[in-house]
Design a protein around this motif. Structure first.
Motif, PDB file in Angstrom:
ATOM      1  N   PRO A  49       0.787  -1.231   0.000  1.00  0.00           N
ATOM      2  CA  PRO A  49       0.000   0.000   0.000  1.00  0.00           C
ATOM      3  C   PRO A  49       0.825   1.291   0.000  1.00  0.00           C
ATOM      4  O   PRO A  49       0.336   2.324  -0.431  1.00  0.00           O
ATOM      5  CB  PRO A  49      -0.851  -0.103   1.264  1.00  0.00           C
ATOM      6  CG  PRO A  49      -0.499  -1.351   1.939  1.00  0.00           C
ATOM      7  CD  PRO A  49       0.500  -2.091   1.133  1.00  0.00           C
ATOM      8  N   LEU A  50       2.054   1.251   0.456  1.00  0.00           N
ATOM      9  CA  LEU A  50       2.886   2.456   0.463  1.00  0.00           C
ATOM     10  C   LEU A  50       3.574   2.689  -0.879  1.00  0.00           C
ATOM     11  O   LEU A  50       4.156   3.740  -1.109  1.00  0.00           O
ATOM     12  CB  LEU A  50       3.933   2.385   1.574  1.00  0.00           C
ATOM     13  CG  LEU A  50       3.371   2.311   2.990  1.00  0.00           C
ATOM     14  CD1 LEU A  50       4.499   2.190   4.006  1.00  0.00           C
ATOM     15  CD2 LEU A  50       2.496   3.513   3.297  1.00  0.00           C
ATOM     16  N   PHE A  51       3.526   1.719  -1.749  1.00  0.00           N
ATOM     17  CA  PHE A  51       4.148   1.793  -3.069  1.00  0.00           C
ATOM     18  C   PHE A  51       3.052   2.178  -4.061  1.00  0.00           C
ATOM     19  O   PHE A  51       2.050   1.500  -4.173  1.00  0.00           O
ATOM     20  CB  PHE A  51       4.745   0.430  -3.416  1.00  0.00           C
ATOM     21  CG  PHE A  51       5.508   0.387  -4.704  1.00  0.00           C
ATOM     22  CD1 PHE A  51       6.617   1.191  -4.898  1.00  0.00           C
ATOM     23  CD2 PHE A  51       5.125  -0.463  -5.713  1.00  0.00           C
ATOM     24  CE1 PHE A  51       7.333   1.139  -6.083  1.00  0.00           C
ATOM     25  CE2 PHE A  51       5.832  -0.521  -6.902  1.00  0.00           C
ATOM     26  CZ  PHE A  51       6.941   0.278  -7.083  1.00  0.00           C
ATOM     27  N   LYS A  52       3.248   3.274  -4.745  1.00  0.00           N
ATOM     28  CA  LYS A  52       2.234   3.773  -5.675  1.00  0.00           C
ATOM     29  C   LYS A  52       2.773   3.760  -7.104  1.00  0.00           C
ATOM     30  O   LYS A  52       3.147   4.789  -7.645  1.00  0.00           O
ATOM     31  CB  LYS A  52       1.824   5.209  -5.291  1.00  0.00           C
ATOM     32  CG  LYS A  52       1.337   5.364  -3.879  1.00  0.00           C
ATOM     33  CD  LYS A  52       0.001   4.717  -3.690  1.00  0.00           C
ATOM     34  CE  LYS A  52      -0.521   4.995  -2.290  1.00  0.00           C
ATOM     35  NZ  LYS A  52      -1.276   3.940  -1.742  1.00  0.00           N
ATOM     36  N   PRO A  53       2.832   2.576  -7.722  1.00  0.00           N
ATOM     37  CA  PRO A  53       3.367   2.533  -9.088  1.00  0.00           C
ATOM     38  C   PRO A  53       2.410   3.154 -10.097  1.00  0.00           C
ATOM     39  O   PRO A  53       1.197   2.980 -10.019  1.00  0.00           O
ATOM     40  CB  PRO A  53       3.543   1.038  -9.346  1.00  0.00           C
ATOM     41  CG  PRO A  53       2.508   0.394  -8.479  1.00  0.00           C
ATOM     42  CD  PRO A  53       2.384   1.276  -7.265  1.00  0.00           C
ATOM     43  N   ASP A  54       2.947   3.879 -11.009  1.00  0.00           N
ATOM     44  CA  ASP A  54       2.205   4.487 -12.104  1.00  0.00           C
ATOM     45  C   ASP A  54       1.955   3.398 -13.151  1.00  0.00           C
ATOM     46  O   ASP A  54       2.871   2.647 -13.497  1.00  0.00           O
ATOM     47  CB  ASP A  54       3.061   5.615 -12.672  1.00  0.00           C
ATOM     48  CG  ASP A  54       2.416   6.377 -13.795  1.00  0.00           C
ATOM     49  OD1 ASP A  54       1.438   5.887 -14.387  1.00  0.00           O
ATOM     50  OD2 ASP A  54       2.909   7.472 -14.099  1.00  0.00           O
ATOM     51  N   THR A  55       0.729   3.291 -13.660  1.00  0.00           N
ATOM     52  CA  THR A  55       0.443   2.247 -14.652  1.00  0.00           C
ATOM     53  C   THR A  55       1.318   2.402 -15.891  1.00  0.00           C
ATOM     54  O   THR A  55       1.733   1.403 -16.478  1.00  0.00           O
ATOM     55  CB  THR A  55      -1.042   2.238 -15.059  1.00  0.00           C
ATOM     56  OG1 THR A  55      -1.420   3.538 -15.497  1.00  0.00           O
ATOM     57  CG2 THR A  55      -1.929   1.791 -13.918  1.00  0.00           C
ATOM     58  N   ALA A  56       1.627   3.638 -16.278  1.00  0.00           N
ATOM     59  CA  ALA A  56       2.485   3.846 -17.449  1.00  0.00           C
ATOM     60  C   ALA A  56       3.868   3.253 -17.209  1.00  0.00           C
ATOM     61  O   ALA A  56       4.469   2.662 -18.116  1.00  0.00           O
ATOM     62  CB  ALA A  56       2.585   5.331 -17.773  1.00  0.00           C
ATOM     63  N   VAL A  57       4.372   3.375 -15.994  1.00  0.00           N
ATOM     64  CA  VAL A  57       5.683   2.801 -15.657  1.00  0.00           C
ATOM     65  C   VAL A  57       5.617   1.280 -15.735  1.00  0.00           C
ATOM     66  O   VAL A  57       6.538   0.633 -16.229  1.00  0.00           O
ATOM     67  CB  VAL A  57       6.152   3.276 -14.264  1.00  0.00           C
ATOM     68  CG1 VAL A  57       7.380   2.501 -13.797  1.00  0.00           C
ATOM     69  CG2 VAL A  57       6.435   4.770 -14.275  1.00  0.00           C
ATOM     70  N   ILE A  58       4.530   0.709 -15.266  1.00  0.00           N
ATOM     71  CA  ILE A  58       4.377  -0.748 -15.327  1.00  0.00           C
ATOM     72  C   ILE A  58       4.392  -1.219 -16.780  1.00  0.00           C
ATOM     73  O   ILE A  58       5.111  -2.158 -17.124  1.00  0.00           O
ATOM     74  CB  ILE A  58       3.093  -1.201 -14.600  1.00  0.00           C
ATOM     75  CG1 ILE A  58       3.281  -1.011 -13.095  1.00  0.00           C
ATOM     76  CG2 ILE A  58       2.754  -2.660 -14.934  1.00  0.00           C
ATOM     77  CD1 ILE A  58       2.055  -1.267 -12.271  1.00  0.00           C
TER      78      ILE A  58
END
Length: 114
Positions: A39-48
């Protein structure tokens, strides 16, 4: 001081490979898995998606279109042998970083307690 964005995503390939180690999955589901489990990690979908593209170019994942469900086709990703080897590399790298960070914390605590 907040971390630089590039540093924030340094381990995103490791987390994506780890999600794929559980079985084939599409990019949106990878995002869901990562945000639910960390929950503390907020990956951007574009980065994924950019990372998945790079992992595929590096031969660490392969993809195929899943048209078995109603709605738009989804690109499913799966680990390759090279992907499993890279996952092992990340395990070793993260273990080393944890050891170094533990040294920092232990030494800091000793200094503060004086």
């Amino acid at each position: 001081m907040p971390p630089k964005r590039k540093q924030q995503y340094r381990h995103i390939p490791a987390f994506i490979l780890l999600a794929l180690a559980e079985g084939p999955i599409h990019g949106g589901a990878i995002h869901t898995v990562l945000t639910e489990r960390m929950p503390l990690f907020k990956p951007d979908t574009a980065v994924i998606y950019r990372t998945l593209q790079q992992l595929e170019q590096d031969g660490e994942v392969v993809s195929e279109w899943d048209t078995s469900k109603s709605g738009p086709a989804r690109k499913q990703y799966q680990l390759t042998g090279a992907g499993w080897k890279k996952l092992e590399y990340w395990r070793e790298d993260i273990e080393m970083r944890i050891a170094n960070l533990q040294y920092f914390l232990t030494t800091y605590q000793a200094i503060v307690k004086g």
